[in-house]
Design an enzyme around this catalytic site. Structure first.
Site, PDB file in Angstrom:
ATOM      1  N   ASP A  91      -6.470   4.712  14.051  1.00  0.00           N
ATOM      2  CA  ASP A  91      -7.110   3.810  13.090  1.00  0.00           C
ATOM      3  C   ASP A  91      -8.025   4.581  12.134  1.00  0.00           C
ATOM      4  O   ASP A  91      -8.539   5.646  12.472  1.00  0.00           O
ATOM      5  CB  ASP A  91      -7.912   2.746  13.862  1.00  0.00           C
ATOM      6  CG  ASP A  91      -8.226   1.531  12.996  1.00  0.00           C
ATOM      7  OD1 ASP A  91      -7.586   1.365  11.937  1.00  0.00           O
ATOM      8  OD2 ASP A  91      -9.107   0.744  13.383  1.00  0.00           O
TER       9      ASP A  91
ATOM     10  N   ARG B 139     -11.508  -2.386  19.982  1.00  0.00           N
ATOM     11  CA  ARG B 139     -10.620  -3.489  20.369  1.00  0.00           C
ATOM     12  C   ARG B 139      -9.200  -2.946  20.525  1.00  0.00           C
ATOM     13  O   ARG B 139      -8.875  -1.852  20.069  1.00  0.00           O
ATOM     14  CB  ARG B 139     -10.659  -4.606  19.336  1.00  0.00           C
ATOM     15  CG  ARG B 139     -10.351  -4.162  17.914  1.00  0.00           C
ATOM     16  CD  ARG B 139     -10.335  -5.349  16.944  1.00  0.00           C
ATOM     17  NE  ARG B 139     -10.250  -4.899  15.562  1.00  0.00           N
ATOM     18  CZ  ARG B 139     -11.283  -4.820  14.718  1.00  0.00           C
ATOM     19  NH1 ARG B 139     -12.487  -5.166  15.097  1.00  0.00           N
ATOM     20  NH2 ARG B 139     -11.099  -4.390  13.480  1.00  0.00           N
TER      21      ARG B 139
ATOM     22  N   ASN C 280       0.576  -5.940  11.164  1.00  0.00           N
ATOM     23  CA  ASN C 280       0.364  -5.134   9.955  1.00  0.00           C
ATOM     24  C   ASN C 280       1.218  -5.594   8.760  1.00  0.00           C
ATOM     25  O   ASN C 280       0.967  -5.192   7.617  1.00  0.00           O
ATOM     26  CB  ASN C 280       0.599  -3.641  10.234  1.00  0.00           C
ATOM     27  CG  ASN C 280      -0.532  -2.982  11.005  1.00  0.00           C
ATOM     28  OD1 ASN C 280      -0.312  -2.072  11.807  1.00  0.00           O
ATOM     29  ND2 ASN C 280      -1.762  -3.416  10.767  1.00  0.00           N
TER      30      ASN C 280
HETATM   31  C1  IPE Z   1      -4.243  -1.295  14.811  1.00  0.00           C
HETATM   32  O1  IPE Z   1      -5.031  -1.044  13.704  1.00  0.00           O
HETATM   33  C2  IPE Z   1      -2.812  -1.001  14.510  1.00  0.00           C
HETATM   34  C3  IPE Z   1      -2.463   0.399  14.294  1.00  0.00           C
HETATM   35  C4  IPE Z   1      -3.268   1.416  14.395  1.00  0.00           C
HETATM   36  C5  IPE Z   1      -1.096   0.630  13.955  1.00  0.00           C
HETATM   37  P1  IPE Z   1      -5.434  -2.201  12.664  1.00  0.00           P
HETATM   38  O2  IPE Z   1      -6.247  -1.539  11.640  1.00  0.00           O
HETATM   39  O3  IPE Z   1      -4.229  -2.914  12.222  1.00  0.00           O
HETATM   40  O4  IPE Z   1      -6.292  -3.179  13.578  1.00  0.00           O
HETATM   41  P2  IPE Z   1      -7.383  -4.256  13.198  1.00  0.00           P
HETATM   42  O5  IPE Z   1      -6.802  -5.123  12.138  1.00  0.00           O
HETATM   43  O6  IPE Z   1      -8.584  -3.507  12.716  1.00  0.00           O
HETATM   44  O7  IPE Z   1      -7.654  -4.977  14.472  1.00  0.00           O
HETATM   45  C1  IPE Z   2      -4.456   2.940  10.571  1.00  0.00           C
HETATM   46  O1  IPE Z   2      -5.373   2.981   9.525  1.00  0.00           O
HETATM   47  C2  IPE Z   2      -3.033   2.873  10.096  1.00  0.00           C
HETATM   48  C3  IPE Z   2      -2.370   1.597  10.345  1.00  0.00           C
HETATM   49  C4  IPE Z   2      -2.899   0.534  10.875  1.00  0.00           C
HETATM   50  C5  IPE Z   2      -0.991   1.507   9.930  1.00  0.00           C
HETATM   51  P1  IPE Z   2      -5.841   1.684   8.746  1.00  0.00           P
HETATM   52  O2  IPE Z   2      -4.930   1.486   7.594  1.00  0.00           O
HETATM   53  O3  IPE Z   2      -5.946   0.529   9.664  1.00  0.00           O
HETATM   54  O4  IPE Z   2      -7.245   2.134   8.244  1.00  0.00           O
HETATM   55  P2  IPE Z   2      -8.566   1.230   8.124  1.00  0.00           P
HETATM   56  O5  IPE Z   2      -8.776   0.594   9.464  1.00  0.00           O
HETATM   57  O6  IPE Z   2      -8.306   0.233   7.052  1.00  0.00           O
HETATM   58  O7  IPE Z   2      -9.650   2.207   7.781  1.00  0.00           O
HETATM   59 MG    MG Z   3      -7.454  -0.301  10.737  1.00  0.00          MG
END
Ligand code: IPE
Ligand code: IPE
Ligand code: MG
Length: 250
Positions: free
Chosen positions: A29, A203, A77
């Site tokens: 993340d 989480r 996503n």
């Molecule tokens: C979790 O990250 C999914 C992946 C890392 C692929 P998200 O960024 O989607 O999670 P939330 O929305 O913060 O819970």
């Molecule tokens: C993780 O990084 C990648 C995926 C969930 C695909 P994020 O895109 O969720 O990055 P933040 O949480 O917005 O910083």
């Molecule tokens: Mg994220």
């Protein structure tokens, strides 16, 4: 404790290499926040995140981890703006294309969990090719969670169990926790001993719900593009100093 230097193993943390977990799962993340803090588009963060994957697969393999599950795209996503989803799918396709030979050369076995049939066809083709090419490799298993959701996985297990019940393949009395595990997409790998999440959120975001029942959790504020082999060692060091009880006394 941070080691002064351990030249033999290139370890900066005092990790016991005889007690390395078999399966580490990582919620990668923070790509977006990493980019934002640099005044870059989110896509640049995702691109930088792919570089981290390269480094972490190499280090995990070197440390003797048998299974590395990376949460790359969740069933939720798809809610993101289409251009971002398209970027993520393009990066996945490019990763598979560019890395497959190197992974194969390094004896990596690539697998995927999640509803991969809903991915763009170009990704499915490259994924199938990579899985087929590397299926007999005995090195680390790089398991990509793609369009993965823990609840969807459990729901699909329910459906398959009911189908097998209806056809007489299984009886109600057969159903135990081991049987349920056998219907999940992670059936062929052990539950993760350690789950790492980068970027500060604490989480699960629908990751491996069944499998994490007794996993240790490690959170770090570092964004995924800045995570590196030293940070992986640190997570392992912290893990090895935890007291795992599994409900009993120790
Ligand atoms: C979790 O990250 C999914 C992946 C890392 C692929 P998200 O960024 O989607 O999670 P939330 O929305 O913060 O819970
Ligand atoms: C993780 O990084 C990648 C995926 C969930 C695909 P994020 O895109 O969720 O990055 P933040 O949480 O917005 O910083
Ligand atoms: Mg994220």
């Amino acid at each position: 404790m941070i080691l002064e230097a351990n030249m033999n193993n290139n370890l900066i943390y005092d990790i016991d290499l005889s007690k390395i977990p078999k399966h580490i799962a990582i919620i990668m993340d923070g790509n977006g926040r990493w980019a934002k803090s640099r005044f870059l588009p989110r896509a640049a963060g995702h691109k930088a995140g792919v570089e981290t994957i390269r480094e972490i697969v190499k280090e995990a393999s070197r440390l003797g981890i048998k299974h590395l599950t990376l949460y790359a795209f969740s069933t939720e996503n798809w809610k993101r703006p289409k251009p971002e989803v398209d970027t993520l799918m393009k990066l996945l396709s490019m990763y598979l294309q560019n890395e497959v030979n190197e992974l194969h050369k390094n004896n990596v076995k690539l697998t995927a969990i999640g509803i991969t049939k809903e991915l763009p066809s170009i990704c499915i083709e490259k994924l199938n090719y990579a899985e087929e090419l590397t299926k007999n490799n005995a090195g680390i298993n790089l398991n990509l969670a793609l369009n993965y959701g823990g609840r969807a996985d459990i729901k699909n297990a329910f459906i398959d169990i009911l189908k097998d019940y209806k056809s007489g393949k299984i009886d109600i009395n057969d159903i135990d926790e081991g049987i349920i595990k056998n219907y999940l997409s992670t059936k062929s790998i052990p539950d993760p001993e350690l789950v790492i999440r980068t970027s500060g959120e604490q989480r699960l975001s629908n990751f491996l719900l069944w499998e994490v029942a007794y996993s240790e959790f490690y959170y770090t504020d570092i964004h995924w593009p800045d995570f590196n082999k030293e940070e992986l060692q640190k997570a392992l060091f912290v893990y090895q100093n935890r007291d795992r009880r599994f409900g009993g006394l120790k």
